[in-house]
Design a protein around this motif. Structure first.
Motif, mmCIF file in Angstrom:
data_model
loop_
_atom_site.group_PDB
_atom_site.id
_atom_site.type_symbol
_atom_site.label_atom_id
_atom_site.label_comp_id
_atom_site.label_asym_id
_atom_site.label_seq_id
_atom_site.Cartn_x
_atom_site.Cartn_y
_atom_site.Cartn_z
ATOM 1 N N GLU A 4 0.099 -16.748 2.571
ATOM 2 C CA GLU A 4 -0.817 -15.760 2.019
ATOM 3 C C GLU A 4 -1.591 -15.041 3.118
ATOM 4 O OE1 GLU A 4 -1.519 -14.709 -1.245
ATOM 5 O OE2 GLU A 4 0.391 -15.690 -1.553
ATOM 6 N N VAL A 56 1.032 -7.832 2.329
ATOM 7 C CA VAL A 56 1.274 -6.662 1.475
ATOM 8 C C VAL A 56 1.626 -7.089 0.050
ATOM 9 C CG1 VAL A 56 2.787 -4.663 1.108
ATOM 10 C CG2 VAL A 56 1.934 -5.184 3.403
ATOM 11 N N ASP A 57 2.434 -8.134 -0.099
ATOM 12 C CA ASP A 57 2.826 -8.586 -1.440
ATOM 13 C C ASP A 57 1.617 -9.003 -2.264
ATOM 14 O OD1 ASP A 57 5.483 -8.082 -0.895
ATOM 15 O OD2 ASP A 57 5.969 -10.164 -0.410
ATOM 16 N N THR A 58 0.695 -9.712 -1.632
ATOM 17 C CA THR A 58 -0.522 -10.146 -2.327
ATOM 18 C C THR A 58 -1.366 -8.942 -2.728
ATOM 19 O OG1 THR A 58 -0.553 -12.240 -1.143
ATOM 20 C CG2 THR A 58 -2.641 -11.511 -2.098
ATOM 21 N N LEU A 60 -0.308 -5.825 -3.196
ATOM 22 C CA LEU A 60 0.401 -5.093 -4.261
ATOM 23 C C LEU A 60 0.209 -5.785 -5.612
ATOM 24 C CD1 LEU A 60 3.802 -4.013 -2.666
ATOM 25 C CD2 LEU A 60 2.143 -2.510 -3.756
ATOM 26 N N GLU A 61 0.344 -7.101 -5.616
ATOM 27 C CA GLU A 61 0.176 -7.856 -6.863
ATOM 28 C C GLU A 61 -1.246 -7.692 -7.405
ATOM 29 O OE1 GLU A 61 0.024 -12.504 -8.259
ATOM 30 O OE2 GLU A 61 1.342 -11.982 -6.594
ATOM 31 N N SER A 71 2.090 1.805 -5.315
ATOM 32 C CA SER A 71 3.167 1.721 -4.340
ATOM 33 C C SER A 71 2.563 1.586 -2.943
ATOM 34 C CB SER A 71 4.105 2.926 -4.419
ATOM 35 O OG SER A 71 3.404 4.122 -4.139
ATOM 36 N N TYR A 72 3.312 0.933 -2.074
ATOM 37 C CA TYR A 72 2.883 0.732 -0.694
ATOM 38 C C TYR A 72 3.350 1.905 0.145
ATOM 39 C CZ TYR A 72 2.379 -1.530 3.883
ATOM 40 O OH TYR A 72 2.030 -1.828 5.171
#
Length: 76
Positions: A4, A56-58, A60-61, A71-72
Motif C-alpha cells: 500500500e 496509484v491503485d489505492t 484510484l479505488e 482516470s489516472y
C-alpha cells in the motif's frame, strides 16, 4: 496491507468527472478519510492532483468511491 505504501511521496494527477462544488466536496471528504494525502482540486478542469505515499491503485479505488468517473492522467 503490504504494497500500500511506497515510502516515497509522489505527485499524481487524476481526472474526476466533477460538475459542481458538491462534487469537489465529496472528493475532499473521501481523500481526507483516506489520510496521508495532500491534494489540490481543479474543478473547472475536472482534475485532482494528489501528493501521497499511497499507490496509484489505492488512490484510484478511493476516488472511485465518489461515484464519479475517474482516470489516472499520470505523474505530475
Amino acid at each position: 496491507m503490504p504494497g500500500e505504501f511506497h515510502g516515497q511521496r509522489s505527485l499524481h494527477e487524476f481526472s474526476v468527472d466533477m460538475t459542481c462544488e458538491a462534487c469537489a466536496n465529496t472528493v475532499t471528504h473521501i481523500l481526507n478519510k483516506l489520510g496521508g494525502v495532500q491534494f489540490d482540486i481543479d474543478l473547472p478542469n475536472k482534475k485532482v492532483c494528489i501528493t501521497s505515499e499511497h499507490g496509484v491503485d489505492t488512490l484510484l479505488e478511493t476516488l472511485g468511491k465518489t461515484g464519479k468517473a475517474v482516470s489516472y492522467l499520470g505523474p505530475k
